[in-house]
Write an enzyme that holds these catalytic residues in place. Sequence first.
Site, PDB file in Angstrom:
ATOM      1  N   ARG A  88      -8.030 -13.660  47.121  1.00 11.76           N
ATOM      2  CA  ARG A  88      -7.053 -13.224  46.117  1.00 11.76           C
ATOM      3  C   ARG A  88      -6.279 -12.077  46.758  1.00 11.76           C
ATOM      4  NH1 ARG A  88      -8.261 -15.073  40.811  1.00 11.76           N
ATOM      5  NH2 ARG A  88     -10.248 -16.194  40.745  1.00 11.76           N
ATOM      6  N   TYR A 146      -7.732  -4.643  45.812  1.00  8.72           N
ATOM      7  CA  TYR A 146      -7.459  -5.635  46.862  1.00  8.72           C
ATOM      8  C   TYR A 146      -7.803  -5.071  48.237  1.00  8.72           C
ATOM      9  CZ  TYR A 146      -4.767  -8.311  50.276  1.00  8.72           C
ATOM     10  OH  TYR A 146      -4.388  -9.013  51.390  1.00  8.72           O
TER      11      TYR A 146
END
Length: 312
Positions: free
Chosen positions: A71, A137
């Site tokens: 992701r 992230y």
Amino acid sequence: MRVLVTGAAGYLGHAVIAALAERGHEPVAFVRDATKAPRQATATAVGDVEDPPSLRAALRDVDGVCHLAARARVRESLTDPLPYWRTNVNGTLNLLDALTAGENRASLVLASTAAVYGTTATQPIREDAPIAPTNPYGATKAAADLAAANVAATGQLGAISLRAFNIAGAVDGHPDRDFTRLIPKVLAVQAGLAGELGVNGDGEAVRDFVHVADMAHAFVLAVEACSPGEWRAYNVGSGHESSINDVLATAERVTGQPVRIKRNPPANEPRVLLADSRRIRQELGWQAPNSDLSQILSDAWNALTSSYATRE
């Protein structure tokens, strides 16, 4: 080499499969949907990095792995971090576990990111810069890098992490359809797929854009260079400084029309973000011949317009 590519159905995955095939390797596409496997793949394995049995089955008779499945949206990771930890960290741990379960010592190349460095003030960024991610992230990719480094240190595999800055352009007519990224969004506006582009501040923030074809070539060189017992990180950037305004001007030249923009207040983001890519150039002989901003946008524009014309 027979090389498994996780995340092969994605934007970068298509380019890496093509680069491996062109080099004479046998790329195996690891995808959740067999119909989305790149056409240049030698073989297709259906599965998910969050499903260990499918990973173990896909790794049989494999010499190397390019691990792209992840992701990758910074803003989304801030509002919904848990899926990022599940996919980016647990998925990588599942892969490392599968790679070390048998006697096969496959090479491993991870798709990492400049986000692991956070907002360091020293530019361009070198690989020895502090690891200080400012979002989930970046934190999950840093954790994946560290896990690979720890496992490589045991001698069970060789690993390389490629820390990309801003990937753009297109290979084989496959555009980047993630319109949360700058260049895809600009071109979506030009193609009538989005209304306008929001520009934060004066548009003078500077970034380092690398063509996806050049990024894919870095994966090929890296998977060939892995050495058991060693982990290495490489920054991958073009070395060209491009402001947001440069991107807008180039997009207008390439598409022949002005970009509709909306000026927003300055955002809390680095003013300059550039890669020092001397290590990968010196040690692996990597170059970025396609990473001129005009070529990046031209290739991306041609792929986007051709793709949507085909759909109509």
